[in-house]
Design an enzyme around this catalytic site. Structure first.
Site, PDB file in Angstrom:
ATOM      1  N   GLY A 182       0.740  -1.302   0.121  1.00 48.44           N
ATOM      2  CA  GLY A 182       0.054   0.004   0.125  1.00 48.44           C
ATOM      3  C   GLY A 182       0.952   1.423   0.034  1.00 48.44           C
ATOM      4  O   GLY A 182       1.841   1.208   0.545  1.00 48.44           O
ATOM      5  N   LYS A 233       8.244   0.682   5.213  1.00 51.45           N
ATOM      6  CA  LYS A 233       7.207   1.506   5.129  1.00 51.45           C
ATOM      7  C   LYS A 233       5.841   1.013   5.500  1.00 51.45           C
ATOM      8  O   LYS A 233       5.621  -0.584   5.395  1.00 51.45           O
ATOM      9  CB  LYS A 233       7.103   1.481   3.385  1.00 51.45           C
ATOM     10  CG  LYS A 233       5.858   1.929   2.956  1.00 51.45           C
ATOM     11  CD  LYS A 233       4.976   0.955   1.712  1.00 51.45           C
ATOM     12  CE  LYS A 233       4.335  -0.102   2.374  1.00 51.45           C
ATOM     13  NZ  LYS A 233       3.412  -0.782   1.607  1.00 51.45           N
TER      14      LYS A 233
END
Ligand code: FBP
Length: 553
Positions: free
Chosen positions: A81, A202
């Site tokens: 994502g 991330k």
């Protein structure tokens, strides 16, 4: 493309680097710590990762320079994502690489890990990088969720690395993507592919963290974006005085986002999935938490409020968790039969017939939309796609039912009218806050130093994040250190363990100490929009979570 004034201004923003990196790649040496161990299942992981297991953590210090200065080719992959700051990781990686040797080349694999498998890459030159500095999104090369797991995919990845002459691959991703990075590093080591694999932490979800990873990038910007919107809604609620707003917040499993937004905005109710699980709460008990606030506020003439609901909530309600685990196993074992059903209705009937006992009863009693959402395709890593389950609407329906019962019994006489919201995608591609812009640039730069120092199977790490950027500590942490075995697609697999909200951690304790008051009174706090220019206490302030977990010294 027509640029907005902010976009133009952000191109010119120079990210702040940790002092150890500010002197350039030629002045960074590496100090190694003790050998490391995985968080659990040590023997099994040692056997699965004979080359990469147990390496020491690496810390950058001022010194003669460990990074090689020869011409290199590095490939970058954005995985999973979107999270604000991804472009800056690539910019930091590019600037480090070019500072090491201007002849070096940065490739970007398109569309996530699948781009490596299928060898779809573009050269990222200075002009391209400059168009993406300090901007949100992953559109420079796109992202994807392909899981590299079959022997054929590994072999194709190795073939790409060899054909492109890659010295390193930098995987910018969350727990699942960095699990991929660890597997790839091990495979390359075993097969003698001379290519390092370095990860970068991330995820807006904030669940990739440990002693060395204080925060995953994107969490700062995403939570500030949601907090701005929640604050605006709180003000609207307090002005109109007629709605209860149920706001589901992204974050797949962990409730870090909901908790951070609660600390920033002080809503009336904020559910924390990890607490729901620890207390073994049923859906009815979760509903009661919200209902008691609604009733108490109605008694004081306040028929309005704001409730935050973490995206992964239902997976933490024990009876739902058992149901989802059964559904996952059943869909793995009888996948062909399940998929052969002609439509959604038939699939629901098939599932109803296949389940037994308590799970069957729970599933049967759910609204039909939720039934359908629970059996939608899993993502390539075997996760239920919780962002597509309308938990906020399920909760509104449960609350309405309970309030009706209370009204009939004469113990509630308020007016309840609900609005449902889901904030997720709104925050994933915002212009990175100064914190994320700086952090990401440093992570990318560090990834280069790790790769150019010949390390593999490491995750780029920057610590001391609640202090000003100059005081940040940079280095790398072995990926195997964060791993354990978990059940995926019906089998035990090595994966990076998710860092869930800790109930004895400072952020949860701060929230728990205040929430009873927030449930009854109106204590809203309005964070406002992210500020990019102005005083550091407004523009560079980290999240409340970080400040509570790592108080400034
Ligand atoms: P990752 O960072 O772990 O890839 O996921 C972030 C996330 O935004 C989750 O919060 C959310 O559940 C999921 O992605 C949504 O996935 P998709 O973008 O495929 O709809």
């Amino acid at each position: 493309m027509q640029l907005s004034p902010l976009q133009e201004a952000r191109y010119a923003y120079a990210p702040k680097l940790p002092k150890v990196l500010a002197g350039g790649v030629g002045r960074v040496a590496i100090e190694f710590g003790e050998p490391t161990e995985s968080v659990a299942d040590r023997e099994a992981l040692r056997a699965l990762f004979p080359s990469c297991y147990g390496k020491p953590a690496a810390k950058f210090v001022a010194g003669p320079g460990a990074a090689k200065r020869a011409k290199m080719t590095i490939g970058a992959i954005l995985s999973g994502g979107q999270a604000p700051g991804g472009h800056n990781v690539i910019a930091g990686l590019f600037d480090g690489l070019k500072a090491g040797n201007p002849e070096s080349t940065l490739l970007g694999f398109k569309g996530g890990p699948g781009g490596l498998v299928d060898d779809k890459a573009v050269v990222l030159d200075a002009a391209t990088i400059d168009r993406y500095r300090n901007t949100g999104g992953f559109d420079i090369i796109g992202s994807g969720r392909t899981k590299i797991e079959t022997p054929e995919q590994f072999a194709k990845s190795a073939a790409t690395a060899r054909a492109r002459g890659l010295d390193a691959i930098v995987v910018i991703g969350g727990d699942d993507s960095n699990t991929n990075a660890a597997l790839l590093a091990e495979y390359f080591a075993r097969e003698g592919v001379p290519c390092s694999v370095i990860g970068v932490p991330k995820t807006i979800d904030g669940d990739l963290k440990n002693d060395y990873i204080e925060a995953s990038f994107g969490f700062d910007t995403a939570t500030k974006t949601y907090a701005e919107l929640i604050g605006n809604i709180e003000r609207d609620a307090a002005s109109a005085r007629k709605y209860w707003h149920f706001i589901k917040l992204m974050g797949r499993s962990a409730s870090h986002i909901a908790l951070e937004c609660a600390l920033q905005c002080r809503p009336n109710v904020a559910l924390v999935s990890e607490e729901v699980e620890a207390r073994g709460m049923t859906l009815a008990q979760v509903t009661e938490t919200v209902v008691s606030s609604i009733v108490a506020r109605a008694e004081r003439g306040m028929n309005f409020g704001v409730a935050l609901i973490p995206e992964g909530l239902i997976e933490f309600i024990p009876d739902f968790k058992a149901l989802i685990a059964e559904l996952n196993d059943m869909m793995a074992a009888r996948g062909d039969e399940f998929r052969a059903q002609k439509d959604d209705e038939a699939r629901v009937r098939f599932v109803e017939g296949a389940l037994a006992g308590a799970s069957a009863a729970l599933y049967a009693g759910l609204p039909v939309d939720i039934k359908r959402q629970l059996i939608m395709d899993r993502d390539p890593h075997g996760n239920v796609q919780v962002s597509r389950i309308d938990t906020e609407k399920l909760l509104i329906a449960m609350v309405e039912k309970r309030l009706a019962a209370l009204e009939a019994a004469g113990s509630y006489s308020g007016a309840f009218s609900a609005q449902a919201h889901f904030f997720g995608y709104e925050g994933r591609c915002a212009f990175p806050s100064n914190f994320d812009a700086d952090y990401c640039y440093g992570l990318g730069y560090s990834a280069f130093v790790l790769a150019a120092s010949g390390l593999t199977g490491y995750l780029s790490s920057i610590r001391n994040l609640s202090s000003p950027a100059a005081e940040w500590i940079a280095g790398g942490v072995p990926l195997t250190m964060m791993m354990n075995l978990e059940r995926r697609h019906g089998a035990e697999k090595p994966v990076i363990r998710k860092a869930l909200v800790e109930l004895d951690g400072a952020p949860f304790k701060a929230f728990a100490a205040a929430r009873d008051d927030w449930a009854v009174e109106t204590r809203y706090r309005f964070p406002g929009a992210i500020q990019y220019y102005g005083p550091a206490e407004v523009c560079d302030r980290p999240t409340e979570t970080l400040l509570l977990e790592r108080p400034r010294k």
